[in-house]
Design an enzyme around this catalytic site. Structure first.
Site, PDB file in Angstrom:
ATOM      1  N   GLU A  45      -9.441 -10.858  -7.677  1.00  0.00           N
ATOM      2  CA  GLU A  45      -8.502  -9.755  -7.465  1.00  0.00           C
ATOM      3  C   GLU A  45      -7.303  -9.855  -8.412  1.00  0.00           C
ATOM      4  O   GLU A  45      -6.801  -8.844  -8.900  1.00  0.00           O
ATOM      5  CB  GLU A  45      -8.043  -9.730  -6.010  1.00  0.00           C
ATOM      6  CG  GLU A  45      -9.171  -9.328  -5.059  1.00  0.00           C
ATOM      7  CD  GLU A  45      -8.737  -9.278  -3.605  1.00  0.00           C
ATOM      8  OE1 GLU A  45      -9.570  -8.901  -2.770  1.00  0.00           O
ATOM      9  OE2 GLU A  45      -7.566  -9.611  -3.300  1.00  0.00           O
TER      10      GLU A  45
ATOM     11  N   TYR B  51     -12.369  -2.302  -4.149  1.00  0.00           N
ATOM     12  CA  TYR B  51     -12.901  -2.468  -2.795  1.00  0.00           C
ATOM     13  C   TYR B  51     -14.431  -2.403  -2.772  1.00  0.00           C
ATOM     14  O   TYR B  51     -15.023  -2.094  -1.737  1.00  0.00           O
ATOM     15  CB  TYR B  51     -12.315  -1.404  -1.871  1.00  0.00           C
ATOM     16  CG  TYR B  51     -10.901  -1.714  -1.399  1.00  0.00           C
ATOM     17  CD1 TYR B  51     -10.633  -2.839  -0.625  1.00  0.00           C
ATOM     18  CD2 TYR B  51      -9.842  -0.866  -1.702  1.00  0.00           C
ATOM     19  CE1 TYR B  51      -9.349  -3.118  -0.174  1.00  0.00           C
ATOM     20  CE2 TYR B  51      -8.551  -1.137  -1.253  1.00  0.00           C
ATOM     21  CZ  TYR B  51      -8.325  -2.264  -0.482  1.00  0.00           C
ATOM     22  OH  TYR B  51      -7.059  -2.545  -0.023  1.00  0.00           O
TER      23      TYR B  51
ATOM     24  N   HIS C 119      -2.179  -5.454   1.486  1.00  0.00           N
ATOM     25  CA  HIS C 119      -3.461  -6.139   1.302  1.00  0.00           C
ATOM     26  C   HIS C 119      -3.159  -7.544   0.807  1.00  0.00           C
ATOM     27  O   HIS C 119      -2.203  -7.756   0.070  1.00  0.00           O
ATOM     28  CB  HIS C 119      -4.332  -5.413   0.262  1.00  0.00           C
ATOM     29  CG  HIS C 119      -5.489  -6.240  -0.197  1.00  0.00           C
ATOM     30  ND1 HIS C 119      -6.661  -6.328   0.517  1.00  0.00           N
ATOM     31  CD2 HIS C 119      -5.638  -7.074  -1.255  1.00  0.00           C
ATOM     32  CE1 HIS C 119      -7.477  -7.172  -0.103  1.00  0.00           C
ATOM     33  NE2 HIS C 119      -6.884  -7.630  -1.179  1.00  0.00           N
TER      34      HIS C 119
ATOM     35  N   ASN D 192      -2.087   0.237   6.597  1.00  0.00           N
ATOM     36  CA  ASN D 192      -1.635  -1.030   7.200  1.00  0.00           C
ATOM     37  C   ASN D 192      -0.714  -1.830   6.265  1.00  0.00           C
ATOM     38  O   ASN D 192      -0.658  -3.057   6.324  1.00  0.00           O
ATOM     39  CB  ASN D 192      -2.834  -1.855   7.682  1.00  0.00           C
ATOM     40  CG  ASN D 192      -3.743  -2.315   6.557  1.00  0.00           C
ATOM     41  OD1 ASN D 192      -3.591  -1.882   5.411  1.00  0.00           O
ATOM     42  ND2 ASN D 192      -4.673  -3.190   6.867  1.00  0.00           N
TER      43      ASN D 192
ATOM     44  N   LYS E 164       0.824  -1.209   0.000  1.00  0.00           N
ATOM     45  CA  LYS E 164       0.000   0.000   0.000  1.00  0.00           C
ATOM     46  C   LYS E 164       0.866   1.271   0.000  1.00  0.00           C
ATOM     47  O   LYS E 164       2.073   1.217   0.248  1.00  0.00           O
ATOM     48  CB  LYS E 164      -0.937  -0.034   1.207  1.00  0.00           C
ATOM     49  CG  LYS E 164      -1.964  -1.179   1.149  1.00  0.00           C
ATOM     50  CD  LYS E 164      -2.995  -1.047   2.255  1.00  0.00           C
ATOM     51  CE  LYS E 164      -4.033  -2.153   2.168  1.00  0.00           C
ATOM     52  NZ  LYS E 164      -5.124  -1.947   3.164  1.00  0.00           N
TER      53      LYS E 164
HETATM   54  P1  CMP Z   1      -7.521  -4.577   3.253  1.00  0.00           P
HETATM   55  O1  CMP Z   1      -7.053  -5.981   3.453  1.00  0.00           O
HETATM   56  O2  CMP Z   1      -6.855  -3.808   2.181  1.00  0.00           O
HETATM   57  O3  CMP Z   1      -9.090  -4.589   2.993  1.00  0.00           O
HETATM   58  C1  CMP Z   1      -9.920  -3.481   3.307  1.00  0.00           C
HETATM   59  C2  CMP Z   1      -9.205  -2.438   4.092  1.00  0.00           C
HETATM   60  O4  CMP Z   1     -10.036  -1.520   4.771  1.00  0.00           O
HETATM   61  C3  CMP Z   1      -8.394  -3.084   5.194  1.00  0.00           C
HETATM   62  O5  CMP Z   1      -7.302  -3.776   4.634  1.00  0.00           O
HETATM   63  C4  CMP Z   1      -8.063  -1.863   6.053  1.00  0.00           C
HETATM   64  O6  CMP Z   1      -6.873  -1.214   5.609  1.00  0.00           O
HETATM   65  C5  CMP Z   1      -9.251  -0.938   5.798  1.00  0.00           C
HETATM   66  N1  CMP Z   1     -10.074  -0.750   6.991  1.00  0.00           N
HETATM   67  C6  CMP Z   1     -10.295   0.424   7.620  1.00  0.00           C
HETATM   68  N2  CMP Z   1     -11.109   0.262   8.664  1.00  0.00           N
HETATM   69  C7  CMP Z   1     -11.430  -1.057   8.720  1.00  0.00           C
HETATM   70  C8  CMP Z   1     -12.249  -1.846   9.587  1.00  0.00           C
HETATM   71  N3  CMP Z   1     -12.901  -1.326  10.628  1.00  0.00           N
HETATM   72  N4  CMP Z   1     -12.318  -3.178   9.335  1.00  0.00           N
HETATM   73  C9  CMP Z   1     -11.693  -3.731   8.278  1.00  0.00           C
HETATM   74  N5  CMP Z   1     -10.919  -3.024   7.425  1.00  0.00           N
HETATM   75  C10 CMP Z   1     -10.773  -1.702   7.632  1.00  0.00           C
END
Ligand code: CMP
Length: 141
Positions: free
Chosen positions: A127, A50, A116, A113, A10
């Site tokens: 994906e 998403y 992904h 974070n 990311k």
């Molecule tokens: P990712 O695996 O990229 O999939 C969706 C993303 O939404 C997740 O990682 C997080 O970076 C983001 N996100 C933000 N808030 C939340 C939440 N409460 N629960 C899950 N994903 C979240």
């Protein structure tokens, strides 16, 4: 079984200069990078990728963050690649991620974070197809 999974480094981890560190962790775990590309997601691309989260309260912030800078997208292949990648990444929220995982070591917040990873076989297929054509996957198993 040998699986493929879609991985994204990311914007926070690209900006932090962690691409190589994250790729090293994949390779050390026995996952092979069989396709890779850097790109800056458009708002339309991020919303489409998403789409499953479109009704969630964090959707707007997620799209904004994912379009804030370039990302690396890659396909990882290997034995139980989906589970293995999720193990290496750690919990979605870095505050809850186990020591030694990417998110614990390199990430700050639940949006920023670092990585992904696909969560299941069917989503992995979707994906991977979102970013790559079949002839761009250089399978080596
Ligand atoms: P990712 O695996 O990229 O999939 C969706 C993303 O939404 C997740 O990682 C997080 O970076 C983001 N996100 C933000 N808030 C939340 C939440 N409460 N629960 C899950 N994903 C979240």
């Amino acid at each position: 079984a040998t699986e493929r999974t879609l991985s994204i480094v990311k914007p926070d981890a690209v900006a932090g200069n962690h691409i190589g560190e994250i790729y090293r962790r994949f390779e050390t775990a026995g996952l092979r990078i069989i396709a890779a590309r850097m790109l800056h997601l458009s708002q339309e691309q991020a919303e489409a990728f998403y789409a499953v989260h479109s009704e969630r309260p964090f959707f707007g912030d997620l799209v904004k963050f994912m379009t804030s800078g370039p990302v690396m997208v890659q396909v990882l292949e290997g034995e139980e690649a989906i589970r293995k990648n999720r193990e290496i990444m750690g919990a979605t929220n870095p505050a809850e991620a186990a020591a030694g995982t990417i998110r614990h070591d390199l990430a700050e917040t639940v949006d920023a974070n670092a990585v992904h990873g696909s969560d299941a076989l069917e989503t992995a297929r979707e994906e991977i197809g979102f970013f790559f054509d079949d002839d761009e996957l250089h399978s080596r198993h």
